[in-house]
Design an enzyme around this catalytic site. Structure first.
Site, PDB file in Angstrom:
ATOM      1  N   ARG A  95       0.827  -1.204   0.000  1.00  0.00           N
ATOM      2  CA  ARG A  95       0.000   0.000   0.000  1.00  0.00           C
ATOM      3  C   ARG A  95       0.862   1.255   0.000  1.00  0.00           C
ATOM      4  O   ARG A  95       1.967   1.285   0.557  1.00  0.00           O
ATOM      5  CB  ARG A  95      -0.963   0.014   1.176  1.00  0.00           C
ATOM      6  N   ASP A 120      11.863  13.927   4.157  1.00  0.00           N
ATOM      7  CA  ASP A 120      12.783  13.912   5.297  1.00  0.00           C
ATOM      8  C   ASP A 120      12.192  13.296   6.565  1.00  0.00           C
ATOM      9  O   ASP A 120      12.939  12.875   7.453  1.00  0.00           O
ATOM     10  CB  ASP A 120      13.241  15.342   5.620  1.00  0.00           C
ATOM     11  N   GLU A 191       8.642   0.742   4.384  1.00  0.00           N
ATOM     12  CA  GLU A 191       8.440   0.065   5.666  1.00  0.00           C
ATOM     13  C   GLU A 191       7.854  -1.317   5.414  1.00  0.00           C
ATOM     14  O   GLU A 191       6.827  -1.453   4.744  1.00  0.00           O
ATOM     15  CB  GLU A 191       7.491   0.847   6.572  1.00  0.00           C
ATOM     16  N   HIS A 207      -7.068  -3.772  15.822  1.00  0.00           N
ATOM     17  CA  HIS A 207      -7.235  -2.523  15.074  1.00  0.00           C
ATOM     18  C   HIS A 207      -8.710  -2.168  14.947  1.00  0.00           C
ATOM     19  O   HIS A 207      -9.114  -1.005  15.096  1.00  0.00           O
ATOM     20  CB  HIS A 207      -6.599  -2.665  13.687  1.00  0.00           C
TER      21      HIS A 207
END
Length: 262
Positions: A95, A120, A191, A207
């Site tokens: 995603r 950044d 990630e 969740h």
């Protein structure tokens, strides 16, 4: 090689090439991103055409890095099947953060709304969730990926060995992967969350409890405690099943957390 064999090879090659389809998927469009950016409420005002174009270019890099890493993971999974007759990866989910999510995260952190600020400060714009069958698979796949020469490990958080207080377990690794464009080589962060099927099953329910329920506080606290108990039970069950798997399968046994390389 006889003519008949050559003919068969050519015929087979033609059949293979004839079935090849270039996999083109929906890309970002300037008009779509422009419309979405204009709908966002920012103190910096509207985005210029140059800023929108730069944002699209940045998202293309994130997307390229995401597919680069996912391809490497697919190749590793294939190699495990050939060498050990075992698929360590059950499935993967990819995603890219939405524009609204990116801007919202910058605002919550009190950061400027700019391309440089995204580049950044946000390292999870591109994300991959790797659902493995066993805990050994989590560490094997993550370490093999981390050891590749063109991959940098920027950050590691091992919530498997050190679970969060609510019971959450997963291995989070931020990789820097190369993307090669006509403008040259660009290293972009991706990630990757590695977890087992049981960890993913638990995390999905937790969740939903936190973000998708309107339960009274007392009921929410009750379910949270039950989920914590379930997390501990699942961990014990996983250890037992892992031990059985080790006895009947020759796949690598790796329990070392990847180390940063950048």
């Amino acid at each position: 090689m006889t003519r008949s064999v050559i003919s068969q090879v050519r015929a087979s090659r033609s059949a293979i090439l004839g079935s090849v389809i270039l996999d083109r998927h929906s890309r970002f469009k300037t008009s779509d991103i422009s419309a979405q950016l204009k709908m966002l409420d920012t103190t910096e005002g509207e985005f210029s055409i140059d800023e929108i174009t730069e944002f699209i270019n940045l998202m293309q890099l994130y997307e390229g890095a995401m597919y680069e890493v996912s391809t490497k993971l697919e190749i590793l999974d294939d190699e495990f099947q050939v060498r050990f007759s075992h698929d360590p990866i059950h499935h993967m989910e990819r995603r890219l953060k939405s524009i609204k999510s990116i801007i919202g995260k910058l605002q919550r952190r009190g950061l400027p709304i700019s391309i440089d600020s995204v580049r950044d400060n946000l390292f999870d714009v591109a994300g991959i969730r790797v659902i493995c069958n066993y805990r050994d698979d989590v560490y094997s796949v993550s370490n093999y990926l981390s050891s590749q020469s063109d991959i940098q490990v920027l950050r590691v958080k091992d919530y498997i060995k050190n679970p969060k207080q609510n019971g959450y377990r997963s291995l989070h690794v931020i990789y820097a992967a190369p993307v090669f464009l006509s403008s040259g080589e660009h290293y972009m962060p991706v990630e990757v969350q590695f977890r087992t099927i049981a960890m993913d099953y638990w995390a999905s329910l937790e969740h939903a409890l936190r973000y998708k329920s309107d339960l009274p506080d007392a009921k929410l606290a009750e379910h949270s405690q039950t989920l914590l108990d379930c997390a501990r039970s699942l961990q014990n069950i996983e250890v037992q099943m892992q031990n059985i798997h080790r006895d009947i399968n020759g796949a690598p046994r790796v329990e070392e957390t990847p180390h940063t390389t950048a």
